[in-house]
Write a protein that holds these residues in place. Structure first.
Motif, mmCIF file in Angstrom:
data_model
loop_
_atom_site.group_PDB
_atom_site.id
_atom_site.type_symbol
_atom_site.label_atom_id
_atom_site.label_comp_id
_atom_site.label_asym_id
_atom_site.label_seq_id
_atom_site.Cartn_x
_atom_site.Cartn_y
_atom_site.Cartn_z
ATOM 1 N N LEU A 143 -26.741 9.042 -1.090
ATOM 2 C CA LEU A 143 -25.452 9.365 -1.692
ATOM 3 C C LEU A 143 -25.214 8.482 -2.920
ATOM 4 C CD1 LEU A 143 -22.759 10.881 -1.626
ATOM 5 C CD2 LEU A 143 -21.887 9.118 -0.070
ATOM 6 N N PHE A 144 -24.987 9.129 -4.056
ATOM 7 C CA PHE A 144 -24.740 8.434 -5.308
ATOM 8 C C PHE A 144 -23.347 8.804 -5.817
ATOM 9 C CE2 PHE A 144 -29.239 8.886 -4.737
ATOM 10 C CZ PHE A 144 -29.743 7.649 -5.117
ATOM 11 N N HIS A 145 -22.723 7.865 -6.514
ATOM 12 C CA HIS A 145 -21.333 8.032 -6.919
ATOM 13 C C HIS A 145 -21.230 7.957 -8.446
ATOM 14 C CE1 HIS A 145 -20.434 7.123 -2.668
ATOM 15 N NE2 HIS A 145 -21.332 6.162 -2.821
ATOM 16 N N THR A 146 -20.820 9.052 -9.059
ATOM 17 C CA THR A 146 -20.596 9.032 -10.502
ATOM 18 C C THR A 146 -19.113 8.892 -10.829
ATOM 19 O OG1 THR A 146 -20.682 11.458 -10.481
ATOM 20 C CG2 THR A 146 -22.681 10.281 -11.136
ATOM 21 N N LEU A 147 -18.249 9.048 -9.836
ATOM 22 C CA LEU A 147 -16.824 8.768 -10.013
ATOM 23 C C LEU A 147 -16.569 7.297 -9.710
ATOM 24 C CD1 LEU A 147 -14.047 10.374 -10.470
ATOM 25 C CD2 LEU A 147 -13.729 10.025 -8.008
ATOM 26 N N PRO A 148 -15.793 6.590 -10.535
ATOM 27 C CA PRO A 148 -15.471 5.192 -10.205
ATOM 28 C C PRO A 148 -14.696 5.105 -8.895
ATOM 29 C CG PRO A 148 -14.866 5.709 -12.478
ATOM 30 C CD PRO A 148 -15.207 7.006 -11.816
ATOM 31 N N SER A 149 -14.899 4.026 -8.193
ATOM 32 C CA SER A 149 -14.170 3.799 -6.947
ATOM 33 C C SER A 149 -12.765 3.289 -7.230
ATOM 34 C CB SER A 149 -14.913 2.774 -6.087
ATOM 35 O OG SER A 149 -14.907 1.501 -6.730
ATOM 36 N N ASP A 150 -11.911 3.347 -6.210
ATOM 37 C CA ASP A 150 -10.583 2.733 -6.326
ATOM 38 C C ASP A 150 -10.702 1.262 -6.707
ATOM 39 O OD1 ASP A 150 -9.042 4.986 -5.693
ATOM 40 O OD2 ASP A 150 -9.171 4.612 -3.540
ATOM 41 N N ALA A 151 -11.694 0.582 -6.134
ATOM 42 C CA ALA A 151 -11.872 -0.846 -6.412
ATOM 43 C C ALA A 151 -12.220 -1.084 -7.874
ATOM 44 C CB ALA A 151 -12.955 -1.426 -5.510
ATOM 45 N N MET A 152 -13.044 -0.230 -8.460
ATOM 46 C CA MET A 152 -13.400 -0.379 -9.872
ATOM 47 C C MET A 152 -12.178 -0.205 -10.765
ATOM 48 S SD MET A 152 -17.022 1.691 -9.894
ATOM 49 C CE MET A 152 -17.298 1.568 -11.659
ATOM 50 N N ARG A 153 -11.384 0.809 -10.479
ATOM 51 C CA ARG A 153 -10.189 1.056 -11.290
ATOM 52 C C ARG A 153 -9.183 -0.083 -11.146
ATOM 53 N NH1 ARG A 153 -7.410 5.613 -9.310
ATOM 54 N NH2 ARG A 153 -6.159 5.506 -11.221
ATOM 55 N N ALA A 154 -9.004 -0.561 -9.908
ATOM 56 C CA ALA A 154 -8.053 -1.653 -9.685
ATOM 57 C C ALA A 154 -8.517 -2.925 -10.386
ATOM 58 C CB ALA A 154 -7.884 -1.894 -8.190
ATOM 59 N N ASP A 155 -9.809 -3.236 -10.303
ATOM 60 C CA ASP A 155 -10.332 -4.433 -10.963
ATOM 61 C C ASP A 155 -10.169 -4.333 -12.472
ATOM 62 O OD1 ASP A 155 -11.010 -5.432 -8.520
ATOM 63 O OD2 ASP A 155 -13.186 -5.225 -8.770
ATOM 64 N N ALA A 156 -10.392 -3.148 -13.028
ATOM 65 C CA ALA A 156 -10.217 -2.963 -14.473
ATOM 66 C C ALA A 156 -8.777 -3.255 -14.876
ATOM 67 C CB ALA A 156 -10.604 -1.539 -14.857
ATOM 68 N N LEU A 157 -7.822 -2.760 -14.090
ATOM 69 C CA LEU A 157 -6.418 -2.997 -14.396
ATOM 70 C C LEU A 157 -6.080 -4.479 -14.297
ATOM 71 C CD1 LEU A 157 -3.574 -2.036 -15.014
ATOM 72 C CD2 LEU A 157 -3.284 -1.500 -12.573
ATOM 73 N N MET A 158 -6.566 -5.151 -13.261
ATOM 74 C CA MET A 158 -6.243 -6.567 -13.088
ATOM 75 C C MET A 158 -6.840 -7.418 -14.206
ATOM 76 S SD MET A 158 -4.213 -6.553 -10.615
ATOM 77 C CE MET A 158 -3.744 -5.191 -9.529
ATOM 78 N N GLN A 159 -8.020 -7.065 -14.680
ATOM 79 C CA GLN A 159 -8.602 -7.800 -15.809
ATOM 80 C C GLN A 159 -7.696 -7.711 -17.035
ATOM 81 O OE1 GLN A 159 -12.669 -6.920 -16.789
ATOM 82 N NE2 GLN A 159 -13.436 -7.422 -14.749
ATOM 83 N N VAL A 160 -7.175 -6.525 -17.292
ATOM 84 C CA VAL A 160 -6.296 -6.342 -18.449
ATOM 85 C C VAL A 160 -4.985 -7.098 -18.260
ATOM 86 C CG1 VAL A 160 -4.951 -4.647 -19.752
ATOM 87 C CG2 VAL A 160 -7.313 -4.146 -19.125
#
Length: 390
Positions: A143-160
């Protein structure tokens, strides 16, 4: 004369190679599980019925365009299952025809498909389920994931937010499962990056916010402690639109509304993205969305792997896309590749408003010993996925 002979030999070799390449044919399936969408307060933004499928069709067209010169052939079979329909029967049919499957379904249904005997040895791409657990304890080796995970999106927001020195956060979350999953990701990410979550509220209103937002929202947010940003977890698009400019304290909104971390948005224009947007609009007469981008990326992953290996064998393609040699140009400014510990496609995350890109993560200054994209989501030491190690 010798030079002419060498040219003739080279031409013969080239024709032989092209003939060999012409034998490579890859057919993929796209399986979409229909779901009953929850009732929301406003229907101003209808969800396109062909979301996801359209992205896969564009990826197919891109593969066919490059494959034409190499003698490679691509095809896509689409199956859409109505809510309550027999998903597993459709999955068996597609997997019998091809070992390559793009799966557009909720996490539980996705796991039911991936665990079918017919899925053994297949390459299945998750293009719609952001659940972090699918990249963690519930991962699968095929199983491969081309959609970002919730964790990826949340981490991106927190970095900003950290970069902008917004250190104190409050959270309003909806009561749907997808809202709670994103809220969990926001909490974990805030802790990970050292930001303080000072207060939370759960949205339980069923009143007509089109009339009552200016009265109800200030009262709803009045008791939240002092904060710099109000996070909103409203992944169903229900109430979040009524939060901004109606809060008790005049604060920016981020998360599912306001400043939003996305896989893709119409406002992404750099790095050749405008050209991708234009081709998608020409094909569909609408803007590309996250699920479209994930499906397009899945098809392009297969196309890139076939181009580089001259093979349509799933084991060969799997080994290649998990190798250091694989890169996908995803129109986000950085080459994208797969994490070898959980099958997630590394990718930058744009942080956008309705009209502009505010910033893109990973944000400059967030470093990693291997790849800065691994500052987003589950890094190898954090992931409980062991399937890729077997």
């Amino acid at each position: 004369m010798k030079q002419l002979a060498r040219c003739a030999a080279g031409l013969v070799f080239g024709l032989m190679s092209l003939a060999a390449q012409a034998e490579v044919t890859l057919s993929a399936g796209y399986l979409k599980q229909g779901i009953e969408a929850p009732a929301v307060l406003s229907n101003l933004d209808p969800v396109p019925e062909t979301q996801g499928v359209d992205g896969a069709q564009l990826g197919l067209a891109d593969n066919q365009s490059s494959g034409r010169f190499l003698g490679h052939t691509y095809a896509l079979e689409v199956a859409e299952i109505a809510p309550g329909g027999d998903l597993l029967a459709a999955a068996r049919g597609l997997l019998t025809a091809s070992p390559f499957l793009l799966l557009d379904a909720p996490a539980e249904d996705l796991l039911r498909v991936i665990d079918l005997p017919e899925a053994a040895g297949a390459m299945i791409f998750n293009v719609s389920a952001p659940d972090t657990r699918l990249r963690d304890a519930d991962c699968r080796a095929n199983l491969f994931h081309t959609l970002p995970s919730d964790a990826m999106r949340a981490d991106a927001l927190m970095q900003v937010l950290l970069r902008k020195r917004f250190a104190r956060l409050a959270l309003v979350a909806g009561e749907h499962a997808v809202d709670r999953a994103f809220a969990d990701a926001l909490r974990r990410s805030a802790q990970k990056f050292g930001l303080k979550l000072v207060g939370e509220r759960e949205w339980r209103f069923d009143a007509d916010m089109r009339r009552n937002a200016s009265q109800e929202v200030p009262l709803f947010t009045q008791d939240l402690p002092e904060h710099d940003v109000l996070l909103v977890a409203d992944e169903t698009g229900d109430f979040g639109r009524y939060i901004a400019y109606n809060t008790w304290l005049p604060r920016p909104v981020a998360g599912s509304e306001g400043l939003v971390p996305v896989a893709w948005s119409r406002v992404v224009e750099q790095w050749g993205a405008a050209q991708l947007q234009s081709r998608f609009q020409k094909l569909t007469r609408r803007d590309m969305r996250d699920r479209d981008y994930a499906a397009w990326a899945a098809m392009r992953v297969l196309g890139e792997a076939v181009t580089r290996t001259n093979s349509a064998d799933p084991a060969t393609l799997r080994a290649y896309i998990l190798s250091d040699a694989f890169e996908l140009a995803g129109f986000k400014g950085r080459p994208m590749s797969f994490r070898t510990w959980n099958g997630q496609l590394r990718q930058p995350i744009p942080l956008v408003t309705d009209r502009a890109v505010v910033m893109q993560a990973p944000v400059e200054g967030f470093l990693h010993q291997r790849n800065e994209l691994d500052t987003l989501g589950l890094d190898a030491p954090e992931s409980r996925c062991t399937a890729f190690q077997e």
